[in-house]
Design a protein around this motif. Structure first.
Motif, PDB file in Angstrom:
ATOM      1  N   SER A  15       0.827  -1.202   0.000  1.00 17.02           N
ATOM      2  CA  SER A  15       0.000   0.000   0.000  1.00 17.02           C
ATOM      3  C   SER A  15       0.863   1.255   0.000  1.00 17.02           C
ATOM      4  O   SER A  15       0.609   2.199  -0.755  1.00 17.02           O
ATOM      5  CB  SER A  15      -0.925  -0.022   1.219  1.00 17.02           C
ATOM      6  N   ARG A  16       1.882   1.258   0.832  1.00 20.31           N
ATOM      7  CA  ARG A  16       2.795   2.408   0.901  1.00 20.31           C
ATOM      8  C   ARG A  16       3.463   2.619  -0.455  1.00 20.31           C
ATOM      9  O   ARG A  16       3.515   3.733  -0.970  1.00 20.31           O
ATOM     10  CB  ARG A  16       3.855   2.169   1.986  1.00 20.31           C
ATOM     11  N   ASP A  59      -2.666   3.193  -9.566  1.00 14.15           N
ATOM     12  CA  ASP A  59      -4.080   3.179  -9.200  1.00 14.15           C
ATOM     13  C   ASP A  59      -4.973   2.373 -10.130  1.00 14.15           C
ATOM     14  O   ASP A  59      -6.181   2.300  -9.916  1.00 14.15           O
ATOM     15  CB  ASP A  59      -4.611   4.607  -9.053  1.00 14.15           C
ATOM     16  N   SER A  88       0.917   3.807  -3.231  1.00 10.81           N
ATOM     17  CA  SER A  88       0.529   5.206  -3.004  1.00 10.81           C
ATOM     18  C   SER A  88       1.658   6.153  -3.400  1.00 10.81           C
ATOM     19  O   SER A  88       1.434   7.150  -4.084  1.00 10.81           O
ATOM     20  CB  SER A  88       0.181   5.437  -1.537  1.00 10.81           C
TER      21      SER A  88
END
Length: 173
Positions: A98-99, A107, A102
């Motif tokens: 996730s880190r 996306d 992001s």
């Protein structure tokens, strides 16, 4: 005991042992359980009725090839339409995934973790016995869960054939 395959993969020329079967075009795609995050799991059934491009990488933020592979398929995913889902699977922990996604602006790809029990790695024949990472590979599975394209990259540090994988997806939509 799971099947072991030798002589099919290397990392910087060093031989690796892959655990699990070698999938072929025409095979029924095996089910799997992977983590969306620390609490939620996903399986093949979660993507029912869609064409699935599954991009497998050893580790998202530890190699330039993994980074490039995920970015390329993220770009392609934006152009493939609503009937296609692009998944990236690694054994990185979900919070690290996730880190990374992001920070990198990823996306269009769903990033999934096989860290808990290596279910995906063993089912798709990409678990590296020696280091418990997943071997770089790409699978295209049609809406009926039949394997339509397979690439097991023989050398971990090399890129998959992006054009062939995307062409296989486009032939199904």
């Amino acid at each position: 005991m799971a099947q072991e395959r030798t002589g099919v993969a290397t990392a910087q020329g060093n031989p690796l042992t892959l655990v699990g079967p070698e999938l072929k075009v025409g095979d029924k795609a095996p089910d799997f359980k992977v983590s969306k995050n620390l609490l939620e799991q996903a399986s093949l059934a979660d993507y029912a009725g869609k064409v699935k491009l599954i991009s497998v990488v050893p580790s998202l933020d530890h190699t330039g090839v993994c980074d490039a592979q995920t970015r390329r398929f993220d770009e392609e995913a934006a152009k493939l339409g609503d009937n296609v889902v692009v998944l990236t699977v690694s054994v990185d922990l979900p919070f690290a995934q996730s880190r990374w996604s992001s920070a990198e602006g990823i996306d269009n790809v769903i990033i999934l973790s096989d860290y808990k029990d290596r279910s995906f790695g063993q089912s798709y024949g990409v678990l590296i016995k020696e280091i418990q990472l997943l071997m770089r590979s790409v699978f295209v599975i049609d809406a009926d869960n039949t394997v339509q394209y397979v690439e097991y990259v023989g050398e971990m540090t090399e890129h998959p054939n992006y054009e062939n994988a995307v062409a296989a997806v486009k032939a199904l939509v």
